[in-house]
Design a protein around this motif. Structure first.
Motif, short mmCIF file in Angstrom:
data_model
loop_
_atom_site.label_atom_id
_atom_site.label_comp_id
_atom_site.label_asym_id
_atom_site.label_seq_id
_atom_site.Cartn_x
_atom_site.Cartn_y
_atom_site.Cartn_z
N LEU A 62 0.82 -1.21 0.00
CA LEU A 62 0.00 0.00 0.00
C LEU A 62 0.86 1.27 0.00
O LEU A 62 0.39 2.34 -0.39
CB LEU A 62 -0.93 0.02 1.22
CG LEU A 62 -2.01 -1.08 1.27
CD1 LEU A 62 -2.74 -1.06 2.60
CD2 LEU A 62 -2.99 -0.91 0.11
N VAL A 63 2.10 1.14 0.45
CA VAL A 63 3.02 2.29 0.49
C VAL A 63 4.16 2.03 -0.47
O VAL A 63 4.84 1.00 -0.36
CB VAL A 63 3.57 2.51 1.92
CG1 VAL A 63 4.57 3.67 1.93
CG2 VAL A 63 2.43 2.78 2.89
N PRO A 64 4.42 2.92 -1.43
CA PRO A 64 5.52 2.71 -2.38
C PRO A 64 6.86 2.61 -1.66
O PRO A 64 7.09 3.26 -0.64
CB PRO A 64 5.47 3.95 -3.28
CG PRO A 64 4.08 4.48 -3.14
CD PRO A 64 3.65 4.14 -1.75
N LEU A 85 11.14 6.65 6.22
CA LEU A 85 11.35 5.62 7.23
C LEU A 85 10.02 5.22 7.88
O LEU A 85 9.82 5.35 9.08
CB LEU A 85 12.35 6.07 8.29
CG LEU A 85 13.80 6.19 7.81
CD1 LEU A 85 14.69 6.67 8.93
CD2 LEU A 85 14.30 4.87 7.26
N VAL A 86 9.14 4.72 7.04
CA VAL A 86 7.82 4.29 7.49
C VAL A 86 7.51 2.94 6.86
O VAL A 86 7.90 2.67 5.73
CB VAL A 86 6.74 5.33 7.10
CG1 VAL A 86 6.74 5.59 5.60
CG2 VAL A 86 5.35 4.90 7.56
N ILE A 87 6.81 2.09 7.63
CA ILE A 87 6.44 0.78 7.11
C ILE A 87 5.04 0.42 7.60
O ILE A 87 4.74 0.57 8.78
CB ILE A 87 7.46 -0.31 7.52
CG1 ILE A 87 7.26 -1.60 6.71
CG2 ILE A 87 7.44 -0.62 8.96
CD1 ILE A 87 8.35 -1.83 5.73
N ALA A 107 5.00 13.58 6.35
CA ALA A 107 4.89 12.19 5.90
C ALA A 107 3.51 11.63 6.22
O ALA A 107 2.92 10.91 5.39
CB ALA A 107 5.98 11.34 6.56
N ILE A 108 2.98 11.95 7.39
CA ILE A 108 1.67 11.44 7.78
C ILE A 108 0.58 11.99 6.87
O ILE A 108 -0.32 11.25 6.41
CB ILE A 108 1.37 11.78 9.25
CG1 ILE A 108 2.37 11.04 10.17
CG2 ILE A 108 -0.06 11.41 9.63
CD1 ILE A 108 2.31 11.45 11.62
N ASP A 109 0.62 13.29 6.56
CA ASP A 109 -0.37 13.89 5.65
C ASP A 109 -0.27 13.28 4.25
O ASP A 109 -1.28 12.99 3.60
CB ASP A 109 -0.15 15.41 5.57
CG ASP A 109 -0.62 16.13 6.83
OD1 ASP A 109 -1.36 15.51 7.62
OD2 ASP A 109 -0.22 17.29 7.02
N SER A 110 0.97 13.07 3.80
CA SER A 110 1.17 12.49 2.46
C SER A 110 0.63 11.06 2.40
O SER A 110 0.02 10.67 1.40
CB SER A 110 2.65 12.50 2.10
OG SER A 110 3.16 13.82 2.07
N LEU A 111 0.84 10.30 3.48
CA LEU A 111 0.32 8.94 3.53
C LEU A 111 -1.19 8.92 3.48
O LEU A 111 -1.80 8.07 2.83
CB LEU A 111 0.80 8.25 4.82
CG LEU A 111 2.12 7.46 4.76
CD1 LEU A 111 2.44 6.91 6.15
CD2 LEU A 111 2.02 6.32 3.75
N GLN A 112 -1.80 9.87 4.18
CA GLN A 112 -3.27 9.93 4.21
C GLN A 112 -3.82 10.19 2.82
O GLN A 112 -4.80 9.56 2.39
CB GLN A 112 -3.70 11.03 5.18
CG GLN A 112 -5.17 10.96 5.57
CD GLN A 112 -5.45 11.78 6.81
OE1 GLN A 112 -4.55 12.26 7.47
NE2 GLN A 112 -6.73 11.94 7.13
#
Length: 576
Positions: free
Chosen positions: A85-87, A95-97, A118-123
Motif C-alpha cells: 500500500l506504500v511505495p 522511514l515508514v512501514i 509524511a503522515i499527511d502524504s500517507l493519508q
C-alpha cells in the motif's frame, strides 16, 4: 507492544529509562553534562556513549509519547499486500512501514512519529486515516529491505507464471514437443497448477538445480537445492500432495495410476528468454510418492576455464593436456560436483572448424554450437556403447563420453584414446588416485590404463562467501586443528564468513567455485599403474611430484577469502 500506563507519559526519556533500570544515575548524569556542549538529543547521546541500545531509547520515546512500540520481528510479519500500500521509495524516504490495515485506517510504524508531512502524504496516498506507532530506525530499514524484496519477487513470479509453457516429449520423433500447459486441466486443478507454476518459477529465479517434493506427517515439504545445499522453501498442506504428484505425472506423461513403482520422465519449460529441461524422478516411500525434479537450463553455456576456479599453475597444466592429439582425460567426483561443467568449458575452449567434436551424454545438459551432441536413449537401445560404436564411423577427432558406467563403455573409450583420438570423460571416484584403480576395477587392464591416460583430475564445488554480507572473524582452535592450521601459517591467515542477508537467503553463501586435485600421468606414475600398484602408492608418489590434494586446494580458497572453513570440511576428507 503498548506503552506502560503506570509511567508518566509526559516524562523525560532519561527518567523513563532510569525508572526501568535500563541506565544508571551516573550514566544519566554524564549524558546530561555532555548534552550541554553537544546540543544533541539525550537519546542519541545515550546510544553514542554506549549506555543504551537504540531499541531501549525508542521504547522510552514510545512511553513518553503514548504510542505503541513495534518490535523488529513484528515488522517482518507484515503481509506483502499491506506493505504494498506504500511505495518503496516513499517508505525509504520517510522511514515508514505499514503493519496492518482496515478499510478506513492504515497502521504504520515510523522512526519519527512527529513527521507531520509524511503522515499527511500517507493519508492522501492511501485514502485512509493514519494510526502511528514507533519503531527503531535500523529495524524499519531492515524490514524495508526484506519486505519489498519479497514483493518484487512475488510480482515477478506472477508475471512469469502467465508466460510459462510446458512441453513433453512426443511419442514419435515427427511430432516434436507436445504442449502440456493445459493438459487434462479442470477448474478444480487451478490451485495445484498455480502452486506448481510458482514452485518452478521461484526455483528458476533462485538458481536451484533440483526440487524435492516429499510428504511429511503434517505437510508437504518442498525444498530447493541451491549452491549444492537443500533449503526448505514451501510447506503446502498435506492435502495438496496427491494433486501435486498427479499434475507432475501428467506434465511428464507418466502413469498417474501407478503408485507402487518408481517412474522417470521429463518435460520442458519454455519461458521468455529461457528454455529449461526438467528431469522427473518419482520414488514410492512409506509416506507417499516423492518427486525430485532436476532443472537443466538449455539456453546457453557461459562458463569458461578461467571462471571455474583453477589456480594459475593448475590452469596452465590443464590447458596443456586438453590440446593433446590423443589420449584420455578423466574428471572424477560425486554427482553434482561440476564434472560436466568442466568438460563443457574444455570443449568450448578447444573447438575449431578443423576438428570433428562429438559427445555422447545422458542427459545433454547444454547445447554447444559447432559440436555434435548425442543424447543416450536406453529405452530404444541407444546406449553409450551403441552410440560409441556408430561414432567410430563418423570420423571423430575429439570425443566426450558423459560417464564411464560399464566395462563395455570403458573398453571402447580406451580403444578410442589409443587409436589417435582425444577422449574426455567422467567417472565416479573419491579422488584422483582412486580414479585410476576404479578404472581397473571396472575391467580395463592396468597396461591399457597406464598407456591411455594423460591426466586424471578430481574436483568438488564449495560455496562462495556472499560478498554482500562478508565479514572477518576469528577461527576457533578446534577449526584450526582439524585443518592442521594450528601453526604459523594458520595464525597469519585471515578468515571470513557471511553473516546472512536477503541477497543470499540468510545462508552467508552465494554461488560456488571449484577445487581441484590434478594428477599428471608421468612415466614413474605409469610404471606404478603397469605394476598394478594400489591407490596409496600412487597418491604418495603423486604428492612427492607436487600434486595438490583437494583439502589443500580448499585451504587455498579459504586463504584467498573465497570460502569458509565449514565448506572445506564439508567437501573434503581429512588427510592421514
Amino acid at each position: 507492544m503498548m506503552f506502560d500506563k503506570s509511567l508518566n507519559a509526559q516524562g523525560k526519556i532519561g527518567e523513563i529509562l532510569l525508572h526501568q533500570g535500563r541506565i544508571t544515575e551516573e550514566q544519566l548524569r554524564k549524558c546530561l553534562n555532555e548534552q550541554r556542549f553537544k546540543k544533541e538529543k539525550l537519546g542519541q547521546l545515550l546510544v553514542s556513549m554506549g549506555f543504551a541500545v537504540e531499541d531501549d531509547v525508542v521504547w522510552a520515546l514510545a512511553q513518553q509519547m503514548g504510542l505503541d512500540y513495534v518490535l523488529p520481528d513484528r515488522l517482518l510479519e507484515t503481509h506483502e499486500a499491506i506493505v504494498g500500500l506504500v511505495p518503496e521509495v516513499f517508505a525509504k524516504q520517510h522511514l515508514v512501514i505499514p503493519i496492518s490495515a482496515t478499510d478506513s485506517t492504515l497502521h504504520v510504524a515510523m522512526a519519527d512519529p512527529d513527521d507531520i508531512v509524511a503522515i499527511d502524504s500517507l493519508q492522501k496516498l492511501t485514502g485512509r486515516s493514519i494510526d502511528v506507532a514507533i519503531a527503531s530506525r535500523s529495524s524499519i530499514l531492515g524490514a524495508i529491505e526484506q519486505l519489498y524484496v519479497r514483493i518484487r519477487k512475488t510480482e515477478e513470479v506472477t508475471e512469469v507464471m502467465g508466460d510459462l509453457q510446458f512441453f513433453a516429449e512426443a511419442d514419435s520423433e515427427d511430432e516434436g514437443l507436445v504442449d502440456m500447459s493445459r493438459a487434462d486441466m479442470t477448474i478444480d486443478d487451478a490451485p495445484i497448477v498455480k502452486l506448481i507454476n510458482v514452485m518452478l518459477s521461484e526455483a528458476l529465479k533462485e538458481r536451484a538445480t533440483d526440487i524435492h517434493v516429499e510428504m511429511q506427517d503434517t505437510h508437504v515439504s518442498i525444498r530447493y537445492r541451491i549452491d549444492g545445499v537443500l533449503q526448505e522453501v514451501m510447506s503446502p498442506p498435506k492435502t495438496a500432495h496427491p494433486g501435486l504428484i498427479s499434475r507432475l505425472k501428467i506434465l511428464s506423461r507418466l502413469n498417474i495410476a501407478e503408485k507402487r513403482l518408481p517412474q522417470d520422465g521429463r518435460f520442458t519449460i519454455k519461458a521468455p528468454g529461457k528454455e529449461v529441461d526438467v528431469r522427473v524422478s518419482i520414488l514410492p516411500t512409506v509416506n507417499g510418492e516423492k518427486v525430485v525434479l532436476r532443472l537443466l537450463d538449455k539456453t546457453g553455456f557461459a562458463m569458461t576455464l578461467e571462471t571455474l576456479g583453477f589456480e594459475a599453475d593448475m590452469l596452465k597444466i590443464f590447458r596443456r593436456w586438453i590440446i593433446q592429439p590423443y589420449g584420455m582425460l578423466i574428471i572424477s567426483g560425486p554427482t553434482g560436483s561440476g564434472k560436466s561443467t568442466t568438460l563443457y568449458a574444455s570443449l568450448k575452449e578447444i573447438k575449431n572448424p578443423a576438428d570433428n567434436l562429438t559427445t555422447v551424454e545422458d542427459p545433454v545438459e547444454y547445447h554447444l554450437d559447432g559440436i555434435n551432441q548425442v543424447q543416450v536413449k536406453a529405452g530404444i537401445g541407444l546406449t553409450f556403447s551403441a552410440a560409441l560404436r556408430s561414432i567410430l564411423r563418423q570420423d571423430p577427432d575429439k570425443l566426450l563420453i558423459g560417464e564411464i558406467r560399464d566395462p563395455e563403455t570403458a573398453d571402447i573409450a580406451v580403444k578410442f584414446s589409443l587409436t589417435g583420438h582425444l577422449v574426455f570423460t567422467t567417472l565416479h571416484a573419491n579422488d584422483a588416485p582412486s580414479t585410476i584403480t576404479r578404472l581397473i576395477d571396472i575391467g580395463v587392464p592396468p597396461f591399457l590404463v597406464g598407456s591411455c591416460l594423460n591426466l586424471v583430475m578430481a574436483q568438488r564445488l564449495v560455496r562462495r562467501i556472499c560478498l554482500k554480507c562478508k565479514t572477518p572473524y576469528e577461527a576457533t582452535r578446534d577449526e584450526l586443528e582439524i585443518l592442521e592450521l594450528d601453526n604459523e601459517r594458520g595464525r597469519n591467515m585471515k578468515f571470513y564468513r557471511g553473516k546472512g542477508c536477503v541477497h543470499c537467503r540468510n545462508t552467508g553463501y552465494y554461488g560456488r567455485i571449484g577445487i581441484f586435485e590434478m594428477l599428471e600421468m608421468r612415466q614413474n606414475i605409469r610404471r606404478l599403474v603397469f605394476n598394478n600398484a594400489n591407490q596409496e602408492d600412487i597418491r604418495e608418489l603423486a604428492m612427492k611430484q607436487g600434486m595438490i590434494t583437494l583439502r589443500e586446494a580448499g585451504i587455498t580458497k579459504i586463504q584467498q577469502g573465497i570460502t569458509t572453513i565449514q565448506e572445506v570440511l564439508r567437501s573434503t576428507v581429512t588427510e592421514v
